[in-house]
Design a protein around this motif. Structure first.
Motif, PDB file in Angstrom:
ATOM      1  N   MET A 406     -10.518 -37.667  54.000  1.00 28.17           N
ATOM      2  CA  MET A 406      -9.920 -37.185  53.171  1.00 28.17           C
ATOM      3  C   MET A 406      -9.678 -35.757  53.164  1.00 28.17           C
ATOM      4  O   MET A 406      -8.347 -35.984  53.241  1.00 28.17           O
ATOM      5  CB  MET A 406     -10.516 -37.085  52.017  1.00 28.17           C
ATOM      6  CG  MET A 406     -10.946 -39.046  51.576  1.00 28.17           C
ATOM      7  SD  MET A 406      -9.204 -39.551  51.538  1.00 28.17           S
ATOM      8  CE  MET A 406      -9.078 -40.210  52.634  1.00 28.17           C
ATOM      9  N   GLN A 407     -10.286 -34.894  54.268  1.00 31.18           N
ATOM     10  CA  GLN A 407      -9.943 -33.535  54.028  1.00 31.18           C
ATOM     11  C   GLN A 407      -9.445 -33.714  55.260  1.00 31.18           C
ATOM     12  O   GLN A 407      -8.120 -32.644  55.451  1.00 31.18           O
ATOM     13  CB  GLN A 407     -10.938 -32.416  54.563  1.00 31.18           C
ATOM     14  CG  GLN A 407     -10.943 -30.743  54.658  1.00 31.18           C
ATOM     15  CD  GLN A 407     -10.424 -30.876  53.395  1.00 31.18           C
ATOM     16  OE1 GLN A 407     -10.868 -30.261  52.287  1.00 31.18           O
ATOM     17  NE2 GLN A 407      -9.800 -30.107  53.183  1.00 31.18           N
ATOM     18  N   SER A 408      -8.766 -34.100  56.681  1.00 24.01           N
ATOM     19  CA  SER A 408      -8.156 -34.671  57.566  1.00 24.01           C
ATOM     20  C   SER A 408      -6.054 -34.749  56.985  1.00 24.01           C
ATOM     21  O   SER A 408      -5.545 -34.459  56.852  1.00 24.01           O
ATOM     22  CB  SER A 408      -7.981 -35.482  58.379  1.00 24.01           C
ATOM     23  OG  SER A 408      -9.620 -34.724  58.804  1.00 24.01           O
ATOM     24  N   GLN A 409      -6.621 -35.608  56.053  1.00 29.15           N
ATOM     25  CA  GLN A 409      -5.283 -36.211  55.117  1.00 29.15           C
ATOM     26  C   GLN A 409      -4.859 -34.593  54.056  1.00 29.15           C
ATOM     27  O   GLN A 409      -3.414 -34.694  54.090  1.00 29.15           O
ATOM     28  CB  GLN A 409      -5.258 -37.152  54.143  1.00 29.15           C
ATOM     29  CG  GLN A 409      -4.495 -37.953  53.464  1.00 29.15           C
ATOM     30  CD  GLN A 409      -3.285 -38.579  54.606  1.00 29.15           C
ATOM     31  OE1 GLN A 409      -4.013 -39.442  55.259  1.00 29.15           O
ATOM     32  NE2 GLN A 409      -2.578 -37.819  55.175  1.00 29.15           N
ATOM     33  N   ALA A 410      -5.775 -34.032  53.365  1.00 30.91           N
ATOM     34  CA  ALA A 410      -4.880 -33.288  52.522  1.00 30.91           C
ATOM     35  C   ALA A 410      -4.472 -32.089  53.684  1.00 30.91           C
ATOM     36  O   ALA A 410      -3.522 -30.977  53.292  1.00 30.91           O
ATOM     37  CB  ALA A 410      -5.737 -32.507  51.331  1.00 30.91           C
ATOM     38  N   ASP A 411      -4.648 -31.796  54.364  1.00 27.39           N
ATOM     39  CA  ASP A 411      -4.719 -30.386  55.739  1.00 27.39           C
ATOM     40  C   ASP A 411      -3.243 -30.778  55.992  1.00 27.39           C
ATOM     41  O   ASP A 411      -2.566 -30.406  56.477  1.00 27.39           O
ATOM     42  CB  ASP A 411      -6.045 -30.112  56.717  1.00 27.39           C
ATOM     43  CG  ASP A 411      -6.646 -29.662  56.431  1.00 27.39           C
ATOM     44  OD1 ASP A 411      -6.924 -29.303  55.060  1.00 27.39           O
ATOM     45  OD2 ASP A 411      -8.324 -29.988  57.252  1.00 27.39           O
ATOM     46  N   LEU A 412      -3.141 -32.425  56.885  1.00 25.98           N
ATOM     47  CA  LEU A 412      -2.156 -32.319  57.630  1.00 25.98           C
ATOM     48  C   LEU A 412      -0.794 -33.106  56.166  1.00 25.98           C
ATOM     49  O   LEU A 412       0.290 -32.303  56.296  1.00 25.98           O
ATOM     50  CB  LEU A 412      -1.795 -33.303  57.962  1.00 25.98           C
ATOM     51  CG  LEU A 412      -2.774 -34.085  59.173  1.00 25.98           C
ATOM     52  CD1 LEU A 412      -3.036 -34.987  60.828  1.00 25.98           C
ATOM     53  CD2 LEU A 412      -2.426 -32.152  60.074  1.00 25.98           C
ATOM     54  N   LEU A 413      -1.136 -32.928  55.740  1.00 26.29           N
ATOM     55  CA  LEU A 413      -0.478 -33.805  54.045  1.00 26.29           C
ATOM     56  C   LEU A 413       0.405 -32.075  53.373  1.00 26.29           C
ATOM     57  O   LEU A 413       1.095 -31.936  53.061  1.00 26.29           O
ATOM     58  CB  LEU A 413      -0.556 -34.591  52.892  1.00 26.29           C
ATOM     59  CG  LEU A 413      -0.404 -35.958  52.988  1.00 26.29           C
ATOM     60  CD1 LEU A 413      -1.823 -36.542  52.331  1.00 26.29           C
ATOM     61  CD2 LEU A 413       0.665 -36.520  53.483  1.00 26.29           C
ATOM     62  N   GLN A 414      -0.694 -31.013  53.128  1.00 26.90           N
ATOM     63  CA  GLN A 414      -0.583 -29.696  52.866  1.00 26.90           C
ATOM     64  C   GLN A 414      -0.200 -30.191  51.044  1.00 26.90           C
ATOM     65  O   GLN A 414       0.493 -29.359  50.575  1.00 26.90           O
ATOM     66  CB  GLN A 414       1.208 -28.650  52.830  1.00 26.90           C
ATOM     67  CG  GLN A 414       0.571 -28.488  55.126  1.00 26.90           C
ATOM     68  CD  GLN A 414      -0.351 -27.679  54.796  1.00 26.90           C
ATOM     69  OE1 GLN A 414       0.068 -26.255  54.115  1.00 26.90           O
ATOM     70  NE2 GLN A 414      -1.721 -27.480  54.851  1.00 26.90           N
ATOM     71  N   LEU A 415      -0.365 -31.473  50.847  1.00 23.63           N
ATOM     72  CA  LEU A 415      -0.833 -31.360  48.851  1.00 23.63           C
ATOM     73  C   LEU A 415      -2.370 -31.944  48.925  1.00 23.63           C
ATOM     74  O   LEU A 415      -2.815 -32.827  49.936  1.00 23.63           O
ATOM     75  CB  LEU A 415       0.052 -32.953  49.376  1.00 23.63           C
ATOM     76  CG  LEU A 415       1.723 -32.957  49.406  1.00 23.63           C
ATOM     77  CD1 LEU A 415       2.141 -34.214  49.276  1.00 23.63           C
ATOM     78  CD2 LEU A 415       2.357 -32.018  48.828  1.00 23.63           C
ATOM     79  N   PRO A 416      -2.080 -32.019  47.766  1.00 23.73           N
ATOM     80  CA  PRO A 416      -3.263 -32.462  47.051  1.00 23.73           C
ATOM     81  C   PRO A 416      -3.861 -34.186  47.066  1.00 23.73           C
ATOM     82  O   PRO A 416      -3.005 -34.844  47.228  1.00 23.73           O
ATOM     83  CB  PRO A 416      -3.857 -31.955  45.408  1.00 23.73           C
ATOM     84  CG  PRO A 416      -2.969 -31.052  45.136  1.00 23.73           C
ATOM     85  CD  PRO A 416      -1.641 -31.156  46.757  1.00 23.73           C
ATOM     86  N   VAL A 417      -5.288 -34.379  48.106  1.00 19.26           N
ATOM     87  CA  VAL A 417      -5.444 -35.930  47.407  1.00 19.26           C
ATOM     88  C   VAL A 417      -6.212 -36.086  46.333  1.00 19.26           C
ATOM     89  O   VAL A 417      -7.545 -35.546  46.939  1.00 19.26           O
ATOM     90  CB  VAL A 417      -6.189 -35.839  49.166  1.00 19.26           C
ATOM     91  CG1 VAL A 417      -6.220 -37.394  49.003  1.00 19.26           C
ATOM     92  CG2 VAL A 417      -5.212 -35.708  50.226  1.00 19.26           C
ATOM     93  N   GLU A 418      -6.078 -36.940  45.848  1.00 21.29           N
ATOM     94  CA  GLU A 418      -6.627 -37.262  44.645  1.00 21.29           C
ATOM     95  C   GLU A 418      -7.919 -38.465  44.871  1.00 21.29           C
ATOM     96  O   GLU A 418      -6.710 -39.528  44.899  1.00 21.29           O
ATOM     97  CB  GLU A 418      -5.919 -37.720  42.960  1.00 21.29           C
ATOM     98  CG  GLU A 418      -5.063 -36.008  43.142  1.00 21.29           C
ATOM     99  CD  GLU A 418      -4.333 -35.935  41.779  1.00 21.29           C
ATOM    100  OE1 GLU A 418      -4.090 -34.837  40.482  1.00 21.29           O
ATOM    101  OE2 GLU A 418      -4.427 -36.783  41.402  1.00 21.29           O
TER     102      GLU A 418
END
Length: 486
Positions: A406-418
């Protein structure tokens, strides 16, 4: 004064029939989940990209999981709802209900040659149905079964067979019908032209129905109860996540990862490689969504487990967290090919940048970044087709338990992941539909579960570093595509 309880105020049974198992919940509008049950399904992965499952195993899992959930709840239910895999197909005898073939799972690639034969009609089919020409969808598998296995009986998606075995009805919901590449996207009816192209003109197809409404009754779980909710799995999760307004999006991390974004009351046929499809039809009104797929997510984790790299999904964070980064390793987890936005199901995965200093942690981190990079590519495609960026991403599914992913996802999206606080969004979505099927006046906003994030992950790296990581992943994809010409 006498007061009457609305039917939708009583508990319902919600069954999510998935690729690797079936989950059933008894859901009460006031008390939440009061009973649950599970049953395993074991699809067979065969050489050449073949994936199939015994249909009897699907039906048994539905009945067993449902009965276990009811036993735990210890009280009757007013209705049942059923979510399904979408693109899994089989041939069966409509008189006896007996399967005539194995079920070809959505990941199965055996119809690739048939798709190649139809290549000149790919754009016509995409405009008609919203779907690219790919064996992932149901129609190529249906046509392959007719050409190579049997001309007998009917050939349908797995939901039509399950519903028939449960109730005797011969129906499919509009969203599941939209996963076949046989449904006209604009008027939500079977397309004569698509049927002609696939050589399926003479087929008897199920009646297309709304996602909520009475279908029939079943005694499979004990006392007779009505079946009032039907929807394909990802759209059920979309509803449970309350992604009901244009521009909002969710991603479910299960066997694969599936990102869906609402587009409202009209289909959006973009140019970014996404699928345009029915989200659901309620009260005769159709909502649409954009859909992007990652074929291997939890299945890639299972692959690492089978190799002995990790002991299971619970090892993702401790093993991957033991190293600070991926150590230069890039993992393109195309273990069943690449779906949107590339649509190269013929590709195989790659693991590059290995050295004598590479350990299990680097590989695990590289897998997390590989899954996250594919989802980020889908989010970019959604933004391009909608004409504006997403502001956040709501996520659910088993892999959301991994802080590393999930942190990798937020980092690569440059968006909050809820991360959803709802652990079983698909089942909860179809539970809401079962309630609406009992009480058509019940608004979706009232039927859907209350939504709140259990955790929100914010980006911890800057946009330049995120762009560099994505560029490295996309370079690895480009190298794969160059080595394997389409």
């Amino acid at each position: 004064m006498i007061t009457y309880e609305r039917p939708s105020a009583r508990p319902v049974l919600a069954v999510d029939q998935g690729t690797s198992g079936t989950k059933a919940l008894v859901v009460c509008p006031e008390r939440g989940v009061i009973g649950s049950g599970t049953a395993e399904v074991r699809p067979r992965h065969l050489p050449g990209g073949l994936v199939e499952v015994d249909p009897a195993e699907l039906l048994t899992s539905v009945v067993d999981a449902g009965r276990r959930a009811l036993a735990e709840a210890g009280e009757p239910v007013a209705a049942v709802g059923l979510a399904n895999q979408g693109e899994t197909v089989l041939a069966w005898d409509p008189d006896s209900g007996r399967p005539l073939t194995t079920a070809l799972v959505w990941q199965d690639r055996r119809a690739a040659s048939l798709c190649a034969e139809l290549a000149e009609h790919a754009e016509e089919l995409r405009h008609l149905t919203g779907l690219p020409l790919d064996p992932y969808f149901a129609a190529p598998k249906m046509a392959w079964i007719r050409r190579h296995l049997t001309r007998r009986g009917v050939v349908t998606t797995s939901d039509a067979w399950l519903v028939h075995r449960l109730t005797g009805a011969f129906v499919t919901d509009a969203a599941t019908a939209g996963r076949t590449q046989l449904l006209d996207l604009d008027d939500v009816t079977w397309s004569p032209r698509a049927l002609e192209l696939y050589g399926l003109t003479e087929e008897r197809l199920p009646r297309v129905v709304d996602a909520a409404g009475p279908v029939g009754t079943t005694t499979a779980f004990g006392p007779e109860i009505p079946l009032t909710g039907l929807l394909v799995d990802q759209q059920a999760a979309l509803l449970a996540q309350r992604v009901t307004e244009p521009g909002s999006a969710k991603c479910t991390y299960g066997t694969g990862a599936f990102l869906l974004a609402q587009t409202g009351g009209r289909p959006r046929r973009g140019d970014s490689g996404l699928v345009s499809c029915v989200a659901w039809r309620l009260g005769g009104k159709t909502d649409y969504c954009l859909d992007g797929q990652v074929y291997t997510a939890a299945s890639a984790v299972r692959w690492l487990t089978d190799l002995g790299v990790i002991g299971g999904g619970e090892d993702i964070d401790p093993v991957g967290g033991a190293v600070p980064d991926a150590g230069g390793v890039t993992f393109v987890p195309a273990l069943a090919g690449l779906a949107a936005p590339w649509w190269r199901g013929d590709l195989r995965g790659s693991l590059t940048g290995l050295g004598l200093d590479t350990g299990a942690g680097h590989v695990v981190r590289a897998l997390c970044e590989g899954i996250a990079a594919q989802v980020a590519s889908l989010a970019d495609a959604v933004a391009a087709d909608l004409g504006g960026p997403l502001t956040s991403l709501r996520v659910d599914g088993g892999l959301t338990r991994s802080t590393l992913l999930m942190q990798s996802q937020a980092d690569l999206l440059q968006l909050p992941v809820e991360v959803s606080a709802l652990p079983d969004a698909t089942a909860l979505g179809v539970a809401a539909l079962a309630r609406i099927g009992l009480d058509p006046a019940l608004p979706v906003a009232e039927a859907a579960p209350a939504w709140r994030p259990a955790a929100t992950y914010e980006p911890r790296i800057g946009p330049d570093e995120a762009a560099a990581r994505l560029a490295g992943f996309r370079s690895a994809v480009a190298a794969l595509m160059e080595r394997t010409p389409s």
